[in-house]
Scaffold this active site. Structure first.
Site, PDB file in Angstrom:
ATOM      1  N   HIS A  61     -14.153  61.854  47.189  1.00 11.32           N
ATOM      2  CA  HIS A  61     -13.002  62.496  46.532  1.00 11.32           C
ATOM      3  C   HIS A  61     -13.071  62.206  45.042  1.00 11.32           C
ATOM      4  CE1 HIS A  61     -11.564  58.403  47.228  1.00 11.32           C
ATOM      5  NE2 HIS A  61     -10.443  58.611  46.564  1.00 11.32           N
ATOM      6  N   HIS A  63     -10.924  60.859  42.847  1.00 15.15           N
ATOM      7  CA  HIS A  63     -10.208  59.753  42.208  1.00 15.15           C
ATOM      8  C   HIS A  63     -11.179  59.059  41.243  1.00 15.15           C
ATOM      9  CE1 HIS A  63      -6.399  58.350  44.601  1.00 15.15           C
ATOM     10  NE2 HIS A  63      -6.077  58.820  43.406  1.00 15.15           N
ATOM     11  N   ASP A  65     -11.818  56.060  40.251  1.00 20.76           N
ATOM     12  CA  ASP A  65     -12.596  54.854  40.602  1.00 20.76           C
ATOM     13  C   ASP A  65     -13.840  55.190  41.423  1.00 20.76           C
ATOM     14  OD1 ASP A  65     -10.451  55.427  42.478  1.00 20.76           O
ATOM     15  OD2 ASP A  65     -10.965  53.601  43.566  1.00 20.76           O
ATOM     16  N   HIS A  66     -13.865  56.376  42.061  1.00 24.81           N
ATOM     17  CA  HIS A  66     -15.009  56.741  42.903  1.00 24.81           C
ATOM     18  C   HIS A  66     -16.073  57.559  42.170  1.00 24.81           C
ATOM     19  CE1 HIS A  66     -13.244  55.397  46.834  1.00 24.81           C
ATOM     20  NE2 HIS A  66     -12.208  55.317  46.013  1.00 24.81           N
ATOM     21  N   HIS A 153      -5.971  61.486  52.647  1.00 20.85           N
ATOM     22  CA  HIS A 153      -5.667  60.602  51.514  1.00 20.85           C
ATOM     23  C   HIS A 153      -4.599  61.302  50.664  1.00 20.85           C
ATOM     24  CE1 HIS A 153      -6.537  57.472  48.599  1.00 20.85           C
ATOM     25  NE2 HIS A 153      -7.279  58.187  47.794  1.00 20.85           N
ATOM     26  N   ASP A 176     -11.512  56.794  51.008  1.00 18.27           N
ATOM     27  CA  ASP A 176     -10.105  56.400  51.092  1.00 18.27           C
ATOM     28  C   ASP A 176      -9.394  57.333  52.062  1.00 18.27           C
ATOM     29  OD1 ASP A 176     -10.755  54.633  49.093  1.00 18.27           O
ATOM     30  OD2 ASP A 176      -9.611  55.646  47.515  1.00 18.27           O
TER      31      ASP A 176
HETATM   32 ZN   LIG Z   1      -8.705  57.333  46.324  1.00 14.25          ZN
HETATM   33 ZN   LIG Z   2     -10.281  54.312  45.845  1.00 11.00          ZN
END
Ligand SMILES: [Zn+2]
Ligand SMILES: [Zn+2]
Length: 282
Positions: A61, A63, A65-66, A153, A176
């Site tokens: 996904h 987001h 941080d990924h 998520h 996630d």
């Molecule tokens: Zn996430």
């Molecule tokens: Zn995450």
């Protein structure tokens, strides 16, 4: 043989010892990277697979941080590969738009390097080959089969998990998600199931010490699996090994047994967690 290495066990919260979320799966001669969080290029070197040797990158996904270090992998691959080949990325709908923005960001750097290194001008330059995929899709990376599954998520959408199968072995990278039927189906009888997790009990403590973050700390509970959730999913799906990663809050050295103790009442299989570069084989 299938080898799964946690190349980043951290989360959005910067940690001195944990890189951002990413996992390396090695099977059928392929090096497949799932997500590319903070510091992933460094951890890949430590794992013996520098960026140019990555066969494909799978994104669960969008987001931050990924995906935050995708640009580092793309640039590193370009400048360290004698004959430039595109970085291959599979991700949910919306991935192409994010990659287009990232490539715009990298334009000045590409010009600087072209101006200074004649050999970098020979190839096609900085290139990313994006494949947007949806639940139910299947594709091959060499002889490894990848199956795409829906995860939950929300409000982040779309989000996807991946099941990779090769040489009779299988691993599921859930990303996630809270538990859901689609995740159970994706995990069915997998050898290894990798789940990002958080600990509501420890987040409750964070809330008490940092009241300003109380609402955000509560918000994250409803769209992630906690350790017990992951163990129950593993049990329902009959997986052999549960790997936990993306520890929120960061797991401190010496706390490993506490985290495992939350899972064991719900799952009798093998449980693997630890520092960056922890690995499991199937
Ligand atoms: Zn996430
Ligand atoms: Zn995450």
């Amino acid at each position: 043989m299938m080898k799964v290495t946690l190349t980043g066990t951290g989360s959005p919260i910067p940690d001195a010892n944990r890189a951002g979320p990413s996992t390396l799966v090695q099977c059928a001669g392929q090096n497949i990277l799932i997500d590319c969080g903070r510091g992933v290029a460094m951890r890949l070197v430590a794992a013996g697979v520098p960026a140019p040797f990555i066969s494909a990158i799978l994104i669960t996904h969008l987001h931050s941080d990924h995906i935050t270090d995708l640009n580092d992998l793309v640039t590193t691959r370009w400048i360290l590969t004698p004959e430039a080949t595109p970085t291959v990325v599979y991700g949910p709908l919306g991935t192409q738009k994010v990659v287009d923005g990232m490539m715009a960001m990298l334009t000045p750097d590409q010009k600087y390097r072209h101006d200074h290194h004649e050999d970098l001008r020979i190839g096609p330059g900085l290139q990313v080959e994006v494949h947007e995929v949806v639940p139910g899709d299947e594709f091959m990376i060499g002889d490894a089969r990848v199956i795409v599954g829906r995860t939950d998520h929300r409000p982040v959408t779309p989000t996807i998990g991946f099941r990779i199968e090769a040489e009779g072995k299988s691993v599921v990278l859930a990303g996630d998600t809270v538990p859901c039927d689609e995740l159970d189906a994706l995990c069915l009888n997998a050898d290894i199931y990798v789940q990002t997790v958080l600990r509501p009990d420890l987040l409750e403590l964070v809330k008490q010490f940092v009241p300003a973050l109380a609402s955000r700390t509560t918000d994250i509970l409803d769209y992630h699996s906690n350790v017990e959730d992951a163990a129950k999913t593993a049990s329902r799906a009959g997986v052999k090994t549960l790997m936990l990663t993306h520890y929120v809050p960061a797991m401190q050295t010496g706390q490993e047994a506490d985290w495992i103790a939350l899972a064991t009442p719900h799952f009798s299989g093998n449980i693997v967690l630890g520092p960056d570069l922890t690995s499991a084989e199937a």
